[in-house]
Write an enzyme that holds these catalytic residues in place. Structure first.
Site, PDB file in Angstrom:
ATOM      1  N   PRO A 144       0.786  -1.231   0.000  1.00 29.90           N
ATOM      2  CA  PRO A 144       0.000   0.000   0.000  1.00 29.90           C
ATOM      3  C   PRO A 144       0.824   1.291   0.000  1.00 29.90           C
ATOM      4  O   PRO A 144       1.872   1.365   0.646  1.00 29.90           O
ATOM      5  CB  PRO A 144      -0.822  -0.100   1.294  1.00 29.90           C
ATOM      6  CG  PRO A 144      -0.115  -1.093   2.133  1.00 29.90           C
ATOM      7  CD  PRO A 144       0.521  -2.057   1.174  1.00 29.90           C
ATOM      8  N   ASN A 145       0.321   2.226  -0.752  1.00 31.58           N
ATOM      9  CA  ASN A 145       0.858   3.600  -0.858  1.00 31.58           C
ATOM     10  C   ASN A 145       2.147   3.699  -1.667  1.00 31.58           C
ATOM     11  O   ASN A 145       2.625   4.799  -1.924  1.00 31.58           O
ATOM     12  CB  ASN A 145       1.055   4.233   0.535  1.00 31.58           C
ATOM     13  CG  ASN A 145      -0.244   4.301   1.302  1.00 31.58           C
ATOM     14  OD1 ASN A 145      -1.230   4.804   0.786  1.00 31.58           O
ATOM     15  ND2 ASN A 145      -0.282   3.759   2.509  1.00 31.58           N
ATOM     16  N   ARG A 179       4.810  10.912  -2.526  1.00 26.33           N
ATOM     17  CA  ARG A 179       4.573  10.624  -1.113  1.00 26.33           C
ATOM     18  C   ARG A 179       5.841  10.896  -0.279  1.00 26.33           C
ATOM     19  O   ARG A 179       6.878  10.281  -0.532  1.00 26.33           O
ATOM     20  CB  ARG A 179       4.210   9.141  -1.015  1.00 26.33           C
ATOM     21  CG  ARG A 179       4.141   8.606   0.376  1.00 26.33           C
ATOM     22  CD  ARG A 179       4.120   7.086   0.382  1.00 26.33           C
ATOM     23  NE  ARG A 179       3.963   6.632   1.730  1.00 26.33           N
ATOM     24  CZ  ARG A 179       4.228   5.405   2.136  1.00 26.33           C
ATOM     25  NH1 ARG A 179       4.653   4.492   1.278  1.00 26.33           N
ATOM     26  NH2 ARG A 179       4.071   5.078   3.395  1.00 26.33           N
ATOM     27  N   TYR A 193      11.048   8.952   0.965  1.00 27.78           N
ATOM     28  CA  TYR A 193      11.006   7.899  -0.056  1.00 27.78           C
ATOM     29  C   TYR A 193      11.556   8.313  -1.421  1.00 27.78           C
ATOM     30  O   TYR A 193      11.560   7.524  -2.352  1.00 27.78           O
ATOM     31  CB  TYR A 193       9.564   7.392  -0.219  1.00 27.78           C
ATOM     32  CG  TYR A 193       8.987   6.787   1.046  1.00 27.78           C
ATOM     33  CD1 TYR A 193       9.523   5.626   1.590  1.00 27.78           C
ATOM     34  CD2 TYR A 193       7.897   7.382   1.710  1.00 27.78           C
ATOM     35  CE1 TYR A 193       9.006   5.060   2.754  1.00 27.78           C
ATOM     36  CE2 TYR A 193       7.374   6.827   2.873  1.00 27.78           C
ATOM     37  CZ  TYR A 193       7.932   5.675   3.386  1.00 27.78           C
ATOM     38  OH  TYR A 193       7.426   5.117   4.535  1.00 27.78           O
ATOM     39  N   ASN A 197       8.015  -5.702  -0.882  1.00 28.41           N
ATOM     40  CA  ASN A 197       7.896  -4.577   0.039  1.00 28.41           C
ATOM     41  C   ASN A 197       6.416  -4.489   0.400  1.00 28.41           C
ATOM     42  O   ASN A 197       5.618  -3.912  -0.348  1.00 28.41           O
ATOM     43  CB  ASN A 197       8.387  -3.277  -0.595  1.00 28.41           C
ATOM     44  CG  ASN A 197       8.393  -2.120   0.408  1.00 28.41           C
ATOM     45  OD1 ASN A 197       7.847  -2.249   1.501  1.00 28.41           O
ATOM     46  ND2 ASN A 197       9.007  -1.011   0.033  1.00 28.41           N
ATOM     47  N   ALA A 239       3.195  -0.845   4.780  1.00 26.61           N
ATOM     48  CA  ALA A 239       2.631  -0.822   6.144  1.00 26.61           C
ATOM     49  C   ALA A 239       2.151  -2.207   6.599  1.00 26.61           C
ATOM     50  O   ALA A 239       2.163  -2.512   7.800  1.00 26.61           O
ATOM     51  CB  ALA A 239       1.492   0.179   6.203  1.00 26.61           C
ATOM     52  N   GLU A 244      12.678  -9.626   1.571  1.00 32.69           N
ATOM     53  CA  GLU A 244      11.915  -8.475   2.082  1.00 32.69           C
ATOM     54  C   GLU A 244      12.733  -7.206   1.861  1.00 32.69           C
ATOM     55  O   GLU A 244      13.936  -7.187   2.160  1.00 32.69           O
ATOM     56  CB  GLU A 244      11.652  -8.684   3.586  1.00 32.69           C
ATOM     57  CG  GLU A 244      10.935  -7.512   4.237  1.00 32.69           C
ATOM     58  CD  GLU A 244      10.770  -7.693   5.751  1.00 32.69           C
ATOM     59  OE1 GLU A 244      11.062  -8.786   6.278  1.00 32.69           O
ATOM     60  OE2 GLU A 244      10.358  -6.716   6.392  1.00 32.69           O
ATOM     61  N   HIS A 247      12.764  -2.792   2.094  1.00 28.05           N
ATOM     62  CA  HIS A 247      12.185  -1.503   2.469  1.00 28.05           C
ATOM     63  C   HIS A 247      13.079  -0.382   1.960  1.00 28.05           C
ATOM     64  O   HIS A 247      14.315  -0.516   1.973  1.00 28.05           O
ATOM     65  CB  HIS A 247      12.021  -1.376   3.986  1.00 28.05           C
ATOM     66  CG  HIS A 247      11.104  -2.415   4.531  1.00 28.05           C
ATOM     67  ND1 HIS A 247       9.741  -2.343   4.385  1.00 28.05           N
ATOM     68  CD2 HIS A 247      11.363  -3.596   5.138  1.00 28.05           C
ATOM     69  CE1 HIS A 247       9.198  -3.417   4.912  1.00 28.05           C
ATOM     70  NE2 HIS A 247      10.148  -4.207   5.371  1.00 28.05           N
ATOM     71  N   ARG A 307      13.072   4.397  12.594  1.00 26.01           N
ATOM     72  CA  ARG A 307      11.799   5.117  12.611  1.00 26.01           C
ATOM     73  C   ARG A 307      10.957   4.706  13.832  1.00 26.01           C
ATOM     74  O   ARG A 307      11.490   4.133  14.783  1.00 26.01           O
ATOM     75  CB  ARG A 307      11.086   4.891  11.276  1.00 26.01           C
ATOM     76  CG  ARG A 307      11.923   5.379  10.083  1.00 26.01           C
ATOM     77  CD  ARG A 307      11.238   5.127   8.761  1.00 26.01           C
ATOM     78  NE  ARG A 307      10.006   5.893   8.641  1.00 26.01           N
ATOM     79  CZ  ARG A 307       9.119   5.705   7.657  1.00 26.01           C
ATOM     80  NH1 ARG A 307       9.342   4.793   6.721  1.00 26.01           N
ATOM     81  NH2 ARG A 307       8.019   6.433   7.618  1.00 26.01           N
TER      82      ARG A 307
HETATM   83  C1  DQA Z   1       8.273   1.008   3.835  1.00 25.26           C
HETATM   84  C2  DQA Z   1       8.355   1.223   5.346  1.00 25.26           C
HETATM   85  C3  DQA Z   1       6.991   1.027   5.988  1.00 25.26           C
HETATM   86  O1  DQA Z   1       7.089   1.227   7.394  1.00 25.26           O
HETATM   87  C4  DQA Z   1       5.999   2.005   5.438  1.00 25.26           C
HETATM   88  O2  DQA Z   1       4.720   1.776   5.977  1.00 25.26           O
HETATM   89  C5  DQA Z   1       5.959   2.015   3.948  1.00 25.26           C
HETATM   90  C6  DQA Z   1       7.204   1.897   3.216  1.00 25.26           C
HETATM   91  C7  DQA Z   1       9.618   1.338   3.140  1.00 25.26           C
HETATM   92  O3  DQA Z   1       9.787   0.873   2.015  1.00 25.26           O
HETATM   93  O4  DQA Z   1      10.445   2.041   3.700  1.00 25.26           O
HETATM   94  O5  DQA Z   1       4.912   2.223   3.352  1.00 25.26           O
HETATM   95  O6  DQA Z   1       7.978  -0.337   3.588  1.00 25.26           O
END
Ligand code: DQA
Length: 137
Positions: free
Chosen positions: A9-10, A17, A22, A71, A74, A95, A97, A104
């Site tokens: 998501p997002n 964003r 990011y 990835n 959230a 995995e 990120h 964080r």
């Molecule tokens: C994320 C880190 C997550 O905590 C966050 O909710 C994201 C992006 C990252 O790629 O840094 O949406 O996965």
């Protein structure tokens, strides 16, 4: 070699964003550079904001592809369902990120994915995806 990047998501909003966190590049744009760099890899990309769709995709590719770069955004910190799917499939999952989640908020220090993953790459910006592809080569 057939690999897929699955974004949660997002992450469709990359570029717009929280650019300080990011970056300013869209994922579609970055994905083209990955395709160009890794010409010998059959590289696919899937993004969804919906937890169940991410699980369905993991199940769909998880018995035939050579690797999955996930990835879960959230959902990493909340989804037992995605964590279980990672453990249920045969294809290895790395995995990823973009940010260093350990620097964080505390809720981002928990991952339901990591225990089922081959490895975790985080904190290198979009380059985390590049490093994950390399880990499969
Ligand atoms: C994320 C880190 C997550 O905590 C966050 O909710 C994201 C992006 C990252 O790629 O840094 O949406 O996965």
């Amino acid at each position: 070699m057939k690999l897929i990047i699955i974004n949660g998501p997002n992450l469709n909003l990359l570029g717009k964003r929280e650019p300080e966190m990011y970056g300013k590049q869209t994922f579609e744009d970055y994905f083209s550079t990955l395709q160009f760099k890794f010409k010998d890899v059959q590289l696919e990309y899937f993004q969804s904001n919906i937890e169940g769709d991410l699980i369905t995709k993991l199940q769909e590719v998880g018995f035939s592809y050579d690797g999955i770069i996930l990835n879960a955004a959230a959902y990493t910190h909340t989804s037992v369902g995605i964590g279980d799917a990672v453990k249920a499939i045969k294809t290895l999952v790395v995995e990823v990120h973009i940010s260093n989640t350990h620097k964080r908020e505390e809720f981002r220090h928990i991952s339901y994915i990591s225990s089922g993953a081959k490895g975790v790459i985080l904190g290198f910006g979009l380059q985390s995806y590049d490093l994950a592809i390399q880990s499969f080569l």
